[in-house]
Scaffold this motif. Sequence first.
Motif, PDB file in Angstrom:
ATOM      1  N   VAL A 150       0.824  -1.209   0.000  1.00  0.00           N
ATOM      2  CA  VAL A 150       0.000   0.000   0.000  1.00  0.00           C
ATOM      3  C   VAL A 150       0.865   1.269   0.000  1.00  0.00           C
ATOM      4  O   VAL A 150       0.365   2.338  -0.314  1.00  0.00           O
ATOM      5  CB  VAL A 150      -1.001  -0.013   1.176  1.00  0.00           C
ATOM      6  N   GLY A 151       2.129   1.145   0.372  1.00  0.00           N
ATOM      7  CA  GLY A 151       3.018   2.305   0.382  1.00  0.00           C
ATOM      8  C   GLY A 151       3.555   2.698   1.750  1.00  0.00           C
ATOM      9  O   GLY A 151       4.075   3.796   1.927  1.00  0.00           O
ATOM     10  N   LYS A 152       3.462   1.799   2.729  1.00  0.00           N
ATOM     11  CA  LYS A 152       3.935   2.097   4.083  1.00  0.00           C
ATOM     12  C   LYS A 152       5.424   2.407   4.095  1.00  0.00           C
ATOM     13  O   LYS A 152       5.856   3.398   4.692  1.00  0.00           O
ATOM     14  CB  LYS A 152       3.644   0.930   5.032  1.00  0.00           C
ATOM     15  N   THR A 153       6.222   1.573   3.458  1.00  0.00           N
ATOM     16  CA  THR A 153       7.670   1.776   3.455  1.00  0.00           C
ATOM     17  C   THR A 153       8.040   3.053   2.712  1.00  0.00           C
ATOM     18  O   THR A 153       8.907   3.812   3.160  1.00  0.00           O
ATOM     19  CB  THR A 153       8.385   0.557   2.842  1.00  0.00           C
ATOM     20  N   SER A 154       7.379   3.324   1.607  1.00  0.00           N
ATOM     21  CA  SER A 154       7.648   4.563   0.864  1.00  0.00           C
ATOM     22  C   SER A 154       7.326   5.783   1.716  1.00  0.00           C
ATOM     23  O   SER A 154       8.092   6.756   1.748  1.00  0.00           O
ATOM     24  CB  SER A 154       6.832   4.611  -0.431  1.00  0.00           C
ATOM     25  N   LEU A 155       6.197   5.751   2.439  1.00  0.00           N
ATOM     26  CA  LEU A 155       5.842   6.864   3.302  1.00  0.00           C
ATOM     27  C   LEU A 155       6.833   6.987   4.455  1.00  0.00           C
ATOM     28  O   LEU A 155       7.253   8.094   4.801  1.00  0.00           O
ATOM     29  CB  LEU A 155       4.416   6.710   3.834  1.00  0.00           C
ATOM     30  N   LEU A 156       7.227   5.869   5.042  1.00  0.00           N
ATOM     31  CA  LEU A 156       8.222   5.879   6.109  1.00  0.00           C
ATOM     32  C   LEU A 156       9.496   6.571   5.642  1.00  0.00           C
ATOM     33  O   LEU A 156      10.043   7.446   6.334  1.00  0.00           O
ATOM     34  CB  LEU A 156       8.521   4.450   6.563  1.00  0.00           C
ATOM     35  N   GLU A 157       9.970   6.221   4.459  1.00  0.00           N
ATOM     36  CA  GLU A 157      11.191   6.813   3.923  1.00  0.00           C
ATOM     37  C   GLU A 157      11.000   8.297   3.630  1.00  0.00           C
ATOM     38  O   GLU A 157      11.883   9.115   3.931  1.00  0.00           O
ATOM     39  CB  GLU A 157      11.638   6.046   2.678  1.00  0.00           C
ATOM     40  N   SER A 158       9.862   8.676   3.074  1.00  0.00           N
ATOM     41  CA  SER A 158       9.584  10.092   2.782  1.00  0.00           C
ATOM     42  C   SER A 158       9.513  10.925   4.054  1.00  0.00           C
ATOM     43  O   SER A 158      10.053  12.036   4.117  1.00  0.00           O
ATOM     44  CB  SER A 158       8.273  10.240   2.010  1.00  0.00           C
ATOM     45  N   LEU A 159       8.831  10.411   5.075  1.00  0.00           N
ATOM     46  CA  LEU A 159       8.741  11.129   6.345  1.00  0.00           C
ATOM     47  C   LEU A 159      10.116  11.282   6.982  1.00  0.00           C
ATOM     48  O   LEU A 159      10.447  12.333   7.536  1.00  0.00           O
ATOM     49  CB  LEU A 159       7.792  10.404   7.306  1.00  0.00           C
ATOM     50  N   SER A 160      10.914  10.250   6.896  1.00  0.00           N
ATOM     51  CA  SER A 160      12.261  10.302   7.454  1.00  0.00           C
ATOM     52  C   SER A 160      13.094  11.383   6.770  1.00  0.00           C
ATOM     53  O   SER A 160      13.749  12.190   7.439  1.00  0.00           O
ATOM     54  CB  SER A 160      12.934   8.937   7.309  1.00  0.00           C
ATOM     55  N   VAL A 161      13.043  11.433   5.458  1.00  0.00           N
ATOM     56  CA  VAL A 161      13.781  12.454   4.705  1.00  0.00           C
ATOM     57  C   VAL A 161      13.265  13.852   5.028  1.00  0.00           C
ATOM     58  O   VAL A 161      14.033  14.790   5.240  1.00  0.00           O
ATOM     59  CB  VAL A 161      13.706  12.170   3.182  1.00  0.00           C
ATOM     60  N   GLU A 162      11.955  13.992   5.097  1.00  0.00           N
ATOM     61  CA  GLU A 162      11.334  15.298   5.335  1.00  0.00           C
ATOM     62  C   GLU A 162      11.661  15.851   6.723  1.00  0.00           C
ATOM     63  O   GLU A 162      11.945  17.036   6.879  1.00  0.00           O
ATOM     64  CB  GLU A 162       9.812  15.188   5.165  1.00  0.00           C
ATOM     65  N   PHE A 163      11.610  14.994   7.739  1.00  0.00           N
ATOM     66  CA  PHE A 163      11.749  15.483   9.109  1.00  0.00           C
ATOM     67  C   PHE A 163      13.170  15.423   9.661  1.00  0.00           C
ATOM     68  O   PHE A 163      13.486  16.118  10.624  1.00  0.00           O
ATOM     69  CB  PHE A 163      10.788  14.734  10.039  1.00  0.00           C
ATOM     70  N   SER A 164      14.045  14.601   9.093  1.00  0.00           N
ATOM     71  CA  SER A 164      15.377  14.429   9.667  1.00  0.00           C
ATOM     72  C   SER A 164      16.231  15.702   9.711  1.00  0.00           C
ATOM     73  O   SER A 164      17.075  15.815  10.595  1.00  0.00           O
ATOM     74  CB  SER A 164      16.133  13.292   8.975  1.00  0.00           C
ATOM     75  N   PRO A 165      16.033  16.692   8.825  1.00  0.00           N
ATOM     76  CA  PRO A 165      16.815  17.924   8.999  1.00  0.00           C
ATOM     77  C   PRO A 165      16.431  18.707  10.260  1.00  0.00           C
ATOM     78  O   PRO A 165      17.210  19.525  10.746  1.00  0.00           O
ATOM     79  CB  PRO A 165      16.487  18.747   7.749  1.00  0.00           C
ATOM     80  N   ARG A 166      15.244  18.446  10.800  1.00  0.00           N
ATOM     81  CA  ARG A 166      14.753  19.219  11.941  1.00  0.00           C
ATOM     82  C   ARG A 166      14.818  18.482  13.277  1.00  0.00           C
ATOM     83  O   ARG A 166      14.837  19.121  14.322  1.00  0.00           O
ATOM     84  CB  ARG A 166      13.312  19.654  11.682  1.00  0.00           C
ATOM     85  N   LEU A 167      14.784  17.154  13.252  1.00  0.00           N
ATOM     86  CA  LEU A 167      14.828  16.387  14.489  1.00  0.00           C
ATOM     87  C   LEU A 167      15.276  14.967  14.187  1.00  0.00           C
ATOM     88  O   LEU A 167      15.194  14.520  13.045  1.00  0.00           O
ATOM     89  CB  LEU A 167      13.452  16.381  15.175  1.00  0.00           C
TER      90      LEU A 167
END
Length: 144
Positions: free
Chosen positions: A17-34
């Motif tokens: 369904v895209g769980k891993t893709s979303l996990l990776e996207s969220l990680s990339v998006e938020f990792s510069p901030r926390l």
Amino acid sequence: MTQRLGFFVALEGIDNVGKTSLLESLSVEFSPRLPVVTTRELTTPVGILVREGLARSDFGSIGKVLLFAADRQARLDSGFGASLQTRSLCIADRWTLSAAAYRSAENPGLLDYVLKVNSVFPKPDLTILLDATAELSIARGKPI
């Protein structure tokens, strides 16, 4: 009970369904901030054995309840649990909602048992349920 500092997000949904893709996207998006810490189902040493046994249809429904819970505990023990105690975004690709859904789909009489076994695990602050049709899931799956 210790107050949890991490924000815990569980991504739930059927296969492909895209769980891993979303996990990776969220990680990339938020990792510069926390700090972002992720975990995926059946990636621990326990999970690898479970995956192999599933391929051979080695387990019944009750066994799966316990084995998936053992994998979940191994994920916590391997560092994910400690991350929940830090100021970080903690993202799980599948958590306890999947256990309830999959096992009770196999045997509706197991729902109370599944919930009891999984009651020991931390509850997510946010659960994101990704939805897709079975046909889409199959189309996105690996060819046999």
